[in-house]
Write an enzyme that holds these catalytic residues in place. Structure first.
Site, PDB file in Angstrom:
ATOM      1  N   GLU A 135       0.880  -1.177   0.000  1.00 20.48           N
ATOM      2  CA  GLU A 135       0.000   0.000   0.000  1.00 20.48           C
ATOM      3  C   GLU A 135       0.915   1.223   0.000  1.00 20.48           C
ATOM      4  O   GLU A 135       1.483   1.588   1.022  1.00 20.48           O
ATOM      5  CB  GLU A 135      -0.914   0.010   1.221  1.00 20.48           C
ATOM      6  CG  GLU A 135      -1.938   1.136   1.136  1.00 20.48           C
ATOM      7  CD  GLU A 135      -2.869   1.204   2.337  1.00 20.48           C
ATOM      8  OE1 GLU A 135      -3.977   1.740   2.185  1.00 20.48           O
ATOM      9  OE2 GLU A 135      -2.486   0.730   3.420  1.00 20.48           O
ATOM     10  N   ALA A 138     -10.131   7.611   1.779  1.00 21.03           N
ATOM     11  CA  ALA A 138      -9.004   8.061   0.949  1.00 21.03           C
ATOM     12  C   ALA A 138      -9.346   8.060  -0.535  1.00 21.03           C
ATOM     13  O   ALA A 138      -8.562   7.638  -1.379  1.00 21.03           O
ATOM     14  CB  ALA A 138      -7.757   7.215   1.220  1.00 21.03           C
ATOM     15  N   ASP A 159      -7.260  -3.269   8.302  1.00 18.86           N
ATOM     16  CA  ASP A 159      -6.352  -2.139   8.079  1.00 18.86           C
ATOM     17  C   ASP A 159      -5.671  -1.761   9.390  1.00 18.86           C
ATOM     18  O   ASP A 159      -5.384  -0.596   9.660  1.00 18.86           O
ATOM     19  CB  ASP A 159      -7.103  -0.937   7.482  1.00 18.86           C
ATOM     20  CG  ASP A 159      -6.161   0.153   6.953  1.00 18.86           C
ATOM     21  OD1 ASP A 159      -4.996  -0.159   6.654  1.00 18.86           O
ATOM     22  OD2 ASP A 159      -6.583   1.323   6.866  1.00 18.86           O
TER      23      ASP A 159
END
Length: 414
Positions: A149, A240, A294
């Site tokens: 990521e 995001a 996450d």
């Protein structure tokens, strides 16, 4: 690195778990029976709730002599997390094998039996070094793969990634990280609107690596182009990325409406409003939703200061924020909590929750032949929860109890 493993307690071969509620692909079995033989599930018996209602039958019967009595408990497949950065005070982005083992152990104790380790934005050479360390843990069976990521993400949507280290997704740089993973790269999150974005998506698809759209400022049209080029995952959908506007639907609508795309959701009560979670499930359905954590290093820990790659994160009341307060910085979620929240707050059925926590991510990773559901021949990766409260009780990985197994008594012979 060799022989990296997590300590556990093996079951005798042919052990029967009986009397439990079993959540199977076809529905829920009450009073079912599951046989564990070595590392595998040898047999699952019982009638699903739908079939039982039609036929007037019940499951496989109460525990008999020699069986483990799991009456009052529900057995689920082990959870599969596509996107997790750390836990137990440790980070996968540290590049230290002992830290990665600690993070994996933390999430394993909370039911995640299959973990893809996620990195964060850093210098390319440093992320490549981290990938080398993590790839050894994949080869040792601790991890199921690596997710990159960053750094190939938008400055405008970088969240908890250091802006000065971001890079355009030049296919050569993307390939450098994939190669550093030595065949264990599972996913790369990137912003397709950046120079090289679509070319990198195509390359990743050709290499058999998942291209995920995330941390992006892309519009609707460009997102559609990315999907056509081979992008198949939305990294933590809604977070995001631009929101939905009535004349500018943006990436969210494009990702939700295409049946080829699996959408990640963080169901921690912080990242998404409950109505937004309902919208995603109502549009995509449980078969296209992967519930993720996450999580960063604070998962399984208390409030305090923690590193996230090169940045510092402060956790207050379980919510992780960059110390400057500019962005949420991952979560402190574990998947047992996500499961309980999904069925007690979000209103998902047991089968829907298990689909999103187990079957969908397993299928996406190409591991559905071995994990993701309770079926004969698959690995004996199990999560046991209290049927009334949905709280975690025990975890088994590959036929060995990781935690909680001592509470189940063997039924004595009459």
């Amino acid at each position: 690195m060799t022989a990296a493993r997590i300590e556990s307690a093996a079951l005798p071969r042919g052990t029967v778990l009986a009397g439990a509620r079993l959540v199977l692909p076809g529905g829920v079995v009450e009073n079912g029976r599951l046989v564990v033989d070595g590392t595998r599930i040898a047999a699952v018996t019982g009638v699903t709730d739908a079939a039982a209602g039609a036929a007037g039958a019940d499951g496989g019967g109460a525990a008999g002599a020699g069986d483990l009595d799991l009456a009052g408990y529900t057995v689920l497949p082990g959870f599969v997390d596509l996107h997790v950065h750390g836990g137990g005070g440790a980070s996968y982005a540290s590049g230290i094998a002992e830290e990665a083992l600690r993070a994996a152990r933390t999430h394993l104790e909370h039911g995640t039996t299959t973990t893809v380790a996620s990195t964060v934005t850093g210098e390319i050479d440093e992320v490549a070094r981290q990938a080398h360390v993590l790839s050894e843990l994949v080869e040792d069976g601790v991890l199921a793969g690596i997710h990159f990521e960053g750094p190939f993400i938008s400055h405008n949507r970088c969240g908890a990634h250091r802006p000065d280290l971001l890079r355009d997704p030049d296919p050569a740089l993307v390939r450098k990280l994939v190669d550093a993973a030595r065949g264990h790269a599972k996913m790369v999150t990137l912003a397709p609107e950046l120079p090289g974005g679509l070319e990198s998506v195509r390359m990743l698809a050709e290499l058999g690596v998942i291209a995920a759209v995330g941390h992006t400022d892309s519009d609707y049209a460009k997102t559609l182009e990315a999907i056509e080029a081979g992008a198949s995952v939305a990294t933590h959908l809604f977070n995001a990325m631009p929101g939905i506007a009535h004349r500018a639907p943006g990436p969210i609508v494009a990702l939700l409406e295409d049946e080829r795309v699996t959408v990640e959701l963080i169901n921690d009560g912080v990242h998404l409003h409950p109505s937004v979670l309902d919208l995603a499930y109502g549009t995509a359905g449980a078969s296209r939703v992967a519930l993720i954590t996450d999580a960063m290093g604070a998962a399984g820990m208390g409030d305090g200061l923690y590193p996230l790659g090169p940045l510092q994160v402060e956790v207050r009341n379980g919510v992780a924020m960059l110390t400057d307060g500019s962005s949420i910085a991952g979560s402190t979620l574990t998947l047992d909590v996500a499961f309980k929240r999904s069925v007690t707050v979000s209103g998902l059925s047991l089968t829907q929750a298990v689909e999103s926590l187990c079957a969908v991510p397993a299928r996406l990773l190409g591991l559905d032949g071995t994990v993701g559901s309770l079926e004969a021949g698959k690995l004996a990766d199990l999560v046991v929860v209290d049927s009334a409260t949905h709280d975690l009780v025990a975890v088994m990985r590959r036929g060995e109890w990781i935690t909680g197994g001592e509470r189940f008594a063997t039924v004595p012979a009459p």
